[in-house]
Scaffold this motif. Structure first.
Motif, PDB file in Angstrom:
ATOM      1  N   MET A  60       0.834  -1.206   0.000  1.00  0.00           N
ATOM      2  CA  MET A  60       0.000   0.000   0.000  1.00  0.00           C
ATOM      3  C   MET A  60       0.868   1.255   0.000  1.00  0.00           C
ATOM      4  N   LEU A  61       1.970   1.233   0.773  1.00  0.00           N
ATOM      5  CA  LEU A  61       2.898   2.361   0.752  1.00  0.00           C
ATOM      6  C   LEU A  61       3.542   2.504  -0.621  1.00  0.00           C
TER       7      LEU A  61
ATOM      8  N   THR B 151       1.026   3.986  -3.148  1.00  0.00           N
ATOM      9  CA  THR B 151       0.838   5.408  -2.846  1.00  0.00           C
ATOM     10  C   THR B 151       2.050   6.224  -3.271  1.00  0.00           C
TER      11      THR B 151
ATOM     12  N   THR C  52       2.107   9.019  -6.252  1.00  0.00           N
ATOM     13  CA  THR C  52       2.436  10.385  -5.840  1.00  0.00           C
ATOM     14  C   THR C  52       3.570  10.957  -6.681  1.00  0.00           C
TER      15      THR C  52
ATOM     16  N   ALA D 194      -3.356  -4.067  -3.113  1.00  0.00           N
ATOM     17  CA  ALA D 194      -2.145  -3.283  -3.352  1.00  0.00           C
ATOM     18  C   ALA D 194      -0.993  -4.154  -3.829  1.00  0.00           C
TER      19      ALA D 194
END
Length: 243
Positions: free
Chosen positions: A120-121, A124, A128, A219
């Motif tokens: 998930m990180l 993201t 980004t 994810a």
């Protein structure tokens, strides 16, 4: 249509032609019903992939054991675990936890949660940086796999790579049950952080745990797909920028 033909021109439509028309209409209606059923089943299956965890999957497990003799039927404790969702229920086709202890299952569940959190990180972070967001002084830094090279950039910018690796190392050290008092696999509060978790009901806690688990699974598939398509060079074909 058949009634109109026979009423307007009964002598112009032979009986054999009438039978052909009647058969064609029946066949067409059958095809329409089959197509609608297939579309409905697809939509239900897609929605179920991200549904909350179910408390019981006895029916789906029994169905698997009947249609697929090679699939083993888990114990009651496993088939009611968080993450067993319809329509598959408890899904372990390789039998990784067959005849294994609860401790082994909890270890694999903890590994799955940790990987899901990292994924998930990763998703993201990738989205980004792909959107052009940068820290001050790193405006020229690339994204994707090219961020691992940092070619042509100043040494102070390239120094962020070992800094990032050290951050991952410290997170790995921190993300574990240090005190042995955590309530479930993946619970790394260690008696320090709560945010009101213990004040919530068991149903609320299980729902939140199921959401995290399912988001982590999605994810993991997502970041793997991004990595593969980036190497293939066709991210633009799926609506993402190619580094």
């Amino acid at each position: 249509l058949l009634s109109s033909l026979t009423m307007v021109a009964p002598s112009s439509v032979p009986s054999d032609h009438t039978n052909i028309i009647h058969f064609s209409l029946l066949h067409y209606n059958k095809q329409q019903r089959t197509m609608k059923s297939a579309i409905l089943a697809t939509l239900i299956g897609s929605a179920a992939a991200f549904a909350p965890a179910q408390t019981s999957t006895t029916t789906s497990t029994a169905l698997n054991s009947q249609t697929r003799p090679d699939l083993w039927t888990p114990t009651t404790s496993y088939q009611n675990e968080i993450g067993a969702i319809a329509p598959l229920g408890f899904f372990d086709p390789l039998g990784l936890v067959k005849d294994e202890s609860q401790e082994k299952f909890d270890h694999l569940r903890e590994v799955e949660i940790r990987h899901g959190r990292c994924a998930m990180l990763a998703v993201t972070g990738w989205l980004t940086t792909a959107a052009g967001v940068r820290l001050p002084g790193m405006e020229a830094a690339p994204f994707g796999f090219k961020a691992l090279l940092m070619e042509g950039l100043p040494s102070e910018v390239r120094g962020t790579i070992p800094l990032t690796l050290m951050t991952v190392f410290f997170l790995t050290v921190f993300m574990q049950d240090s005190t042995g008092e955590n309530a479930f696999p993946g619970d790394y509060r260690n008696g320090l952080i709560d945010f009101g978790w213990d004040k919530q009901t068991t149903e609320w806690q299980n729902r939140k745990r199921a959401i995290e688990l399912n988001n982590g699974r999605a994810a993991q598939m997502g970041i793997l797909g991004i990595m593969v398509h980036e190497q293939l060079g066709n991210l633009n074909d799926i609506g993402l920028p190619q580094p």
